[in-house]
Design a protein around this motif. Sequence first.
Motif, short mmCIF file in Angstrom:
data_model
loop_
_atom_site.label_atom_id
_atom_site.label_comp_id
_atom_site.label_asym_id
_atom_site.label_seq_id
_atom_site.Cartn_x
_atom_site.Cartn_y
_atom_site.Cartn_z
N LEU A 172 0.89 -1.30 0.26
CA LEU A 172 0.16 -0.16 -0.04
C LEU A 172 1.15 1.15 -0.07
O LEU A 172 0.72 1.82 -0.58
CB LEU A 172 -1.47 0.38 0.73
N TYR A 173 2.08 1.29 0.63
CA TYR A 173 2.59 2.41 0.82
C TYR A 173 3.30 2.72 -0.36
O TYR A 173 3.00 4.06 -1.25
CB TYR A 173 4.19 2.61 1.90
N GLU A 174 3.42 1.73 -1.29
CA GLU A 174 5.07 1.93 -2.68
C GLU A 174 3.75 2.28 -3.59
O GLU A 174 3.98 3.05 -4.51
CB GLU A 174 4.78 0.67 -3.20
N LEU A 175 2.05 1.69 -3.31
CA LEU A 175 1.25 2.13 -4.15
C LEU A 175 0.56 4.04 -4.16
O LEU A 175 0.98 4.95 -5.03
CB LEU A 175 0.21 1.88 -4.38
N VAL A 176 0.83 4.07 -2.65
CA VAL A 176 0.54 5.26 -2.26
C VAL A 176 1.70 6.17 -2.28
O VAL A 176 1.26 7.51 -3.13
CB VAL A 176 0.50 5.69 -0.80
N GLN A 177 2.81 5.96 -2.98
CA GLN A 177 4.08 7.03 -3.42
C GLN A 177 4.19 7.32 -4.89
O GLN A 177 3.97 8.16 -4.80
CB GLN A 177 5.34 6.25 -2.77
N GLN A 178 3.74 6.07 -5.34
CA GLN A 178 4.00 6.54 -6.85
C GLN A 178 3.17 6.77 -7.30
O GLN A 178 3.04 7.59 -8.44
CB GLN A 178 3.71 4.32 -7.57
N GLU A 179 1.88 6.32 -6.60
CA GLU A 179 0.79 7.27 -7.52
C GLU A 179 0.06 9.07 -6.58
O GLU A 179 -0.89 9.61 -7.27
CB GLU A 179 -1.09 6.53 -7.80
N SER A 180 1.04 8.99 -5.75
CA SER A 180 1.18 10.44 -4.81
C SER A 180 -0.88 10.99 -5.21
O SER A 180 -1.15 11.56 -4.88
CB SER A 180 1.48 11.02 -5.91
N VAL A 181 -0.90 9.32 -4.11
CA VAL A 181 -2.70 9.55 -3.37
C VAL A 181 -2.47 10.37 -2.40
O VAL A 181 -1.82 10.35 -1.33
CB VAL A 181 -2.42 7.90 -2.73
N ASP A 182 -3.86 11.51 -2.29
CA ASP A 182 -4.06 11.86 -1.53
C ASP A 182 -5.02 11.75 -0.52
O ASP A 182 -4.89 11.84 0.60
CB ASP A 182 -5.00 13.25 -2.52
N CYS A 183 -5.83 10.92 -1.03
CA CYS A 183 -7.21 10.49 0.30
C CYS A 183 -7.17 8.39 -0.21
O CYS A 183 -6.81 7.81 -1.00
CB CYS A 183 -8.76 11.49 -0.45
N LEU A 184 -6.68 7.95 1.15
CA LEU A 184 -7.32 6.61 1.34
C LEU A 184 -8.47 6.50 1.99
O LEU A 184 -9.04 7.63 2.78
CB LEU A 184 -5.87 6.47 2.93
N LEU A 185 -9.64 5.82 1.20
CA LEU A 185 -10.53 4.70 2.23
C LEU A 185 -10.24 3.32 2.35
O LEU A 185 -9.79 2.83 1.58
CB LEU A 185 -12.06 5.49 1.57
N GLY A 186 -10.73 3.52 3.59
CA GLY A 186 -10.70 2.41 4.02
C GLY A 186 -11.19 1.08 5.83
O GLY A 186 -11.63 2.77 6.34
N VAL A 187 -11.91 0.22 5.45
CA VAL A 187 -12.09 -0.08 7.17
C VAL A 187 -10.87 0.70 8.56
O VAL A 187 -9.36 0.32 7.79
CB VAL A 187 -12.69 -1.28 7.63
N PRO A 188 -10.70 0.07 9.66
CA PRO A 188 -9.96 0.31 10.43
C PRO A 188 -8.63 -0.80 9.93
O PRO A 188 -7.56 -0.54 10.41
CB PRO A 188 -10.35 0.58 11.52
#
Length: 452
Positions: A172-188
């Motif tokens: 997940l971290y790599e994906l966030v970095q690669q796509e420069s994600v602003d917002c995440l959504l999910g269960v705790p």
Amino acid sequence: MGAILHTLNPRYSPAQLVYILNHAEDKVLIIDPTFIPLVEGVQDQLNFLETIIIAAEKSAIPENNLNNACSYDDLLEQESSEYQWPELSEDTSSALCYTSGTTGNPKGVLYSHRSTILHAISIAGTMGFHSSSAVLPVVPMFHVNAWGVPYSALINGFTLVLPGHALDGESLYELVQQESVDCLLGVPTVWLGLLQYLEGKGLKMESVDQVLVGGSAAPYAMIKAFDEQHDAFLTHGWGMTEMSPLGTINTQTKKAMSLPTEERYQLQTKQGYPMFGVEIKTVDDDDKELPRDGEASGALKVKGPWIMHTYFKAEGPAVDDEGWFDTGDVATIHPDGCMQIVDRAKDVIKTGGEWISSIDLENAALTHENILEACVVGVPHPKWDERPLLFLITKDGNQIDKQEINDFLLEKVVKWWLPDDIIFVKELPHGATGKLLKVDLREEYKEHLMEK
Ligand code: ADP
């Protein structure tokens, strides 16, 4: 195109899958190659099925015994690239999801184009998604259409990032970095893994400024960790399959941001304010409306443009005479309109005529620095009806002295809330949508306090 998209949870038992596919009268089944053996085992019992489409190139499809199956690529090749879209009434059905069915058979919720679009427009507005946002829902499509985010992306033109199978912290971290994600959504539960990975590696998510958490209560410790370690605001949302799903949301308002930090974190643990168009109220056992005083708690009822009236193919409506739907949750409404979930009605621990909120007790435990995951369930007790058991996973894998935990909890909760036993485990049972399966624990430990 006028078809109904039924997103299916492949982790149902084969018997439940057969029930759902027949109940929904599904004609076309679209699957990944991984699910070929599952479908081979049940296909003869699927009464309405005409075609199976395997979402892969022909060369990637293994030998199989499926009836009437074709590859997605083959299907496209045979078709024209022109398509005449039909004109449909806004009330035409568009999608179908089933509830998780922890008791009895799962129930179907049929959404219309109208309800889906109104919900999709509303969530983008409240969450501040715009065309330059990159949004990563770590939510399966079968969990209430990935909370409506894919529809919202098409309407608003923001970038939709999808994680596939790899939901571990590193991926997940790599994906966030690669796509420069602003917002995440999910269960705790998903965020527990990510936060633990990032903390262990000393990494910070630079691009993320907002994390929408729903499906289960977002704990205080998580709100604080996202803020302190990642400068990200945890937006707490609440809803359910019957509500498309979003009903209330606790967004980053000027008022919230002007509060002292600790007070703001406390506010963020609440499930928030109704979305525009959604009405909420709490009622007592006689269906009398309770005051909005932040004290009285009772059954939470809702109505609104994307809230269901009748389960798919059910005989009668699921709403009362005035159109209110009983959510099965117990809540408190504060004087400013902010809603706080006390518990699911079936998870509230009824002890000696009083109630204990399993959510509050879990939250209290989770503020301990060595506790990674906490789960509280009520089990039968010979004297008090039910008493709480606390299940814990520690960060370092070692047990903590039970007295130390009780002393720690006593700083946050009253004495009679203290668990009758604390049980250290390596894992806790989670359902397909990542929520704790409290029913399983209640069943397994139902004699635990009776024997004593
Ligand atoms: P399932 O029954 O499969 O969990 P849903 O996803 O529809 O299906 O679950 C809805 C329920 O999840 C709500 O009724 C509520 O009990 C719980 N829930 C959802 N969001 C929250 C939240 N933010 N805090 C506490 N509970 C929540």
